[in-house]
Design a protein around this motif. Structure first.
Motif: not given
Length: 752
Positions: A152-174
């Motif tokens: 996948i090229n990015g993650i769509l989620s409201e969960d900020s934990d993803l950043l802690v896990f090291g997500a490269k590209r988080l898309i939020t607040k859709l």
DNA sequence: CGATAAGATAGAT
DNA sequence: TATCTTATCG
């Protein structure tokens, strides 16, 4: 849950975007954000709507579901069921206390998603060929893993934990218009709030854990900033903890460091499913000398075959029991007795069965396909749609020209009643005394509740009440097949409420106070109403659901999906704005068209709105004249003449209308007179819009002429509003198929 | 006082 | 969840 406060902390590096920017990309999507929203009753619909939305923007969703609970969360999870019960209890208490909104929240906490529900969604996903994975444990690391693997090229989620896990590209607040925010790992250095330059994932993770995360409760009074500071100063968590313990300002458990370590290991090494290897792997490859078997808290291993079946959604990730194929279609519902084979799992996530809601899983799944989602539409929308019909017909004057409707009189009268509504500076406790006074001079509750809407003094709060009542009616009708009569009346009230709501938009003045006042007035009844729905959570939710259930529909030729919802408020005002002709690229975000006519736009502009909305920007920069022309019509049209009718009249005319058939004209009949008589007055309301457009004074003449002319709005309005038109058409088409009745409104609820 | 954290609450979905 | 308020700490 994410790390509270993390997103605010990273605010400066959040880049406003639009979903369409990710066209052609694959985004990992978790369903969690929606899990609690509408309750299980409509889970499938929410998720699938979201999927459709993504697809509409050309994004390829890759759904990821939560699996089993992590032992690391055991402590928390163990108490989860208990807490649900508590939530439920407190929710009921709140209801009694006359705080429905809070109660709502509490009660929602008492509900969670079940594997069966996920399975139901999966079946739908299969149908449309959307990839998915049921994570063995948590969806978050699973998604980040997929991202790392380039799946996948990015993650769509409201969960900020993803950043802690090291997500490269988080898309939020859709939001429903496709606006969203991207947070890029590589932008961390640009963070203004705190200096993350050069910070490693590890340091970031340490900060998060120190502050408190899912795997380890934070130290009280120690927030993100402090954690950041400490880490910056002492580098390692060990030293930080020592220092913290040293100065004794914080109360730290003796074994904190060990727990900290475990939490970190959980972040790093818990298991995820590798779709390539078709087996479980560690989120991070552990060092060869690490004994993962000694780390029970990261979750146990699962045999590849089982892991695969779990990932496929065939097996319950918690019980490992086969999940019976969920009922897919309305007709299939019969064969469904229980969706799961074997004993019912004890896991909390499955549970959610509080003492009074023992078998939630069975009910929800079943209910989806009962057509529940449509029942509300069928029932309630009758009114909404007819309103739209009226509006549409009126707006286009049977297809030709825009028409200006007068704003409801009550507004003006309300306006003339400043003492109670004047904005006043915040103070600590004046509310009480004030509300007392207001209460005295206000009408009895009963009057407010049952008047035909002619009474002034009705405010947005009242709308809430009405909604509740409607919901109740809906409920009643659904379950008992009767009790419709009262509902109609209420719907009329509802319409009133709509206008009122609009008013509040147009007239910035204090609604807060007004609201408060009414909440006092209403509280008693609110409770009463609410209490009726208490007995069973499912019922409660269904009732709630008809307020805004979204139903996605696939239009024959387009990707557009339509969401219908009987929402009667904010959307009503958009309705009218829909032009009538034109065709557009399905790819264009409806948002543009929608926001253009939505007053939300004004509010939106205040916040860092996605540069996106070309429409937004264009609008704001547009000369006054066009501004007026585009906003005005919607303003006026948004106000149906309806409120001027008595409930009986309304009902009557509606029935009439219904009998006469499809959408359009018939309804215009009753209106003309008003239009004429009040048309002038509507102009008086024009200035109101000026509040949105500070400078140049509104040119009434111009506006008037604009309205007077036969020219259609299309001519005045810039570019892309056609979308709405198209949607309207689509909507009508759809409706035509089904009930052969009004539609327009539907378009507006896209992606909701 | 300014900063921070936590609590309360209204609002949104 | 975002915002506002209060409490606490230098």
């Amino acid at each position: 849950m994410g790390i509270s406060g993390l997103l605010p902390l990273l605010k400066s590096i959040q880049k406003p975007t639009e979903l369409k920017k990710y066209k052609g990309e694959t985004l990992g999507v978790d369903g969690y954000g929606w899990l609690h929203r509408g309750g299980h009753l409509i889970y499938v619909h929410y998720v699938m709507n979201r999927v459709r939305m993504l697809q509409h923007f050309g994004v390829n969703p890759y759904m990821v579901f939560d699996g089993d609970f992590l032992p690391s969360k055991a402590g928390e999870e163990a108490s989860r069921a208990k807490r649900r019960e508590e939530s439920r209890a407190s929710g009921l208490a709140l209801l009694k206390a006359g705080k429905p909104s809070l109660a709502h929240r509490e009660l929602q906490k008492a509900i969670d998603i079940t594997p069966e529900m996920a399975r139901a969604v999966i079946e739908e996903l299969k149908k449309v060929g959307v990839p998915y994975i049921v994570a063995p444990y948590e969806a978050d690391p699973q998604m980040v893993y997929l991202e790392r693997q380039g799946i996948i090229n990015g993650i769509l989620s409201e969960d900020s934990d993803l950043l802690v896990f090291g997500a490269k590209r988080l898309i939020t607040k859709l939001d429903q218009h496709g606006a969203c925010v991207e947070i890029n790992r590589r932008d961390f250095g640009a963070c203004r709030e705190i200096t993350l330059t050069g910070w490693s994932d590890e340091q970031f993770r340490h900060m998060a854990i120190l502050h408190g995360c899912d795997y380890l409760e934070g130290i009280k009074a120690l927030g993100l900033k402090t954690a950041y500071r400490m880490l910056r100063k002492h580098k390692t968590p060990e030293k930080v903890v020592k220092m913290l313990q040293f100065d004794g300002k914080y109360r730290i458990p003796a074994d904190y460091l060990q727990l900290f370590h475990q939490a970190e290991l959980t972040f790093l090494y818990q298991r995820v499913y590798c779709p390539k290897a078709k087996a479980l792997v560690h989120f991070t490859t552990p060092p060869s000398d690490m004994d993962v078997s000694a780390m029970a808290f990261i979750g146990g291993p699962v045999e590849p075959e089982m892991a695969r079946r779990i990932a496929d959604g065939c097996v319950n990730p918690m019980t490992k029991a086969e999940i019976a194929v969920a009922v897919q279609s309305p007709d299939a519902r019969k064969r469904r007795a229980s969706s799961i084979v074997g004993p019912r799992p004890q896991a909390p996530r499955l549970g959610s069965q509080t003492s009074s809601a023992p078998q939630p899983a069975a009910k929800p799944i079943d209910s989806y396909f009962n057509g529940h989602s449509r029942i509300p539409l069928g029932n309630m929308d009758t009114n909404c749609f007819s309103i739209d019909t009226q509006r549409t017909a009126a707006m286009t004057n049977n297809g030709q020209r825009p028409i200006v409707f007068p704003l409801p009189r009550p507004y003006i009268e309300d306006e003339a009643l400043p003492p109670s509504q004047l904005p006043r500076p915040y103070t600590n406790q004046p509310v009480n005394s004030r509300s007392q006074a207001l209460r005295r001079r206000t009408e009895p509750v009963s009057n407010l509740l049952f008047d035909d809407g002619a009474t002034l003094g009705s405010t947005s709060r009242r709308e809430t009440v009405n909604v509740a009542r409607v919901a109740e009616g809906e409920l009643a009708s659904r379950f008992t097949g009767s009790a419709r009569a009262p509902k109609k009346t209420r719907l009329c009230d509802d319409i009133e409420a709509v206008s009122n709501k609009e008013r509040s938009k147009f007239f910035p003045p204090p609604k807060k106070e007004a609201k408060r006042r009414n909440s006092y007035l209403m509280s008693d009844d609110s409770v009463e109403e609410a209490m009726k729905e208490l007995p069973d959570i499912d019922s409660w939710h269904s009732a709630k659901s008809n307020k805004g259930i979204a139903v996605f529909k696939e239009t024959s030729d387009k990707d557009d999906f339509i969401i219908s919802k009987d929402d009667n408020k904010k959307d009503a005002r958009n309705t009218a704005s829909a032009p009538n002709t034109g065709k557009l690229p399905s790819a264009t975000p409806l948002r543009a068209a929608i926001s253009r006519f939505t007053f939300d736009q004004s509010q939106r502009s205040s916040r860092p709105t996605p540069a996106s909305t070309s429409s937004t920007s264009s609008t704001s920069s547009t000369p006054m004249s066009s501004m007026t022309s585009s906003t005005m019509p919607s303003t006026n049209k948004s106000t149906p003449a309806t409120p001027l009718m008595t409930p009986l009249q309304r009902i009557g005319s509606q029935a009439l209308n219904r009998a006469k058939g499809p959408a359009t004209p018939s309804f215009t009949a009753p209106r003309p007179a008003k239009r004429v008589s009040k048309g002038r007055k509507s102009l008086e309301n024009l200035p109101v819009n000026a509040s949105f457009v500070p400078l140049p004074p509104v040119d009434l003449e111009e506006v008037e002429s604009l309205h007077r002319t036969g020219g259609s709005e299309d001519m005045i309005i810039p570019d892309s509003e056609n979308e709405e038109a198209e949607n309207d058409l689509v909507g009508q088409e759809n409706m035509g198929k089904t009930a052969g009745r009004r539609t327009v409104d539907l378009s507006r609820f896209l992606y909701h």
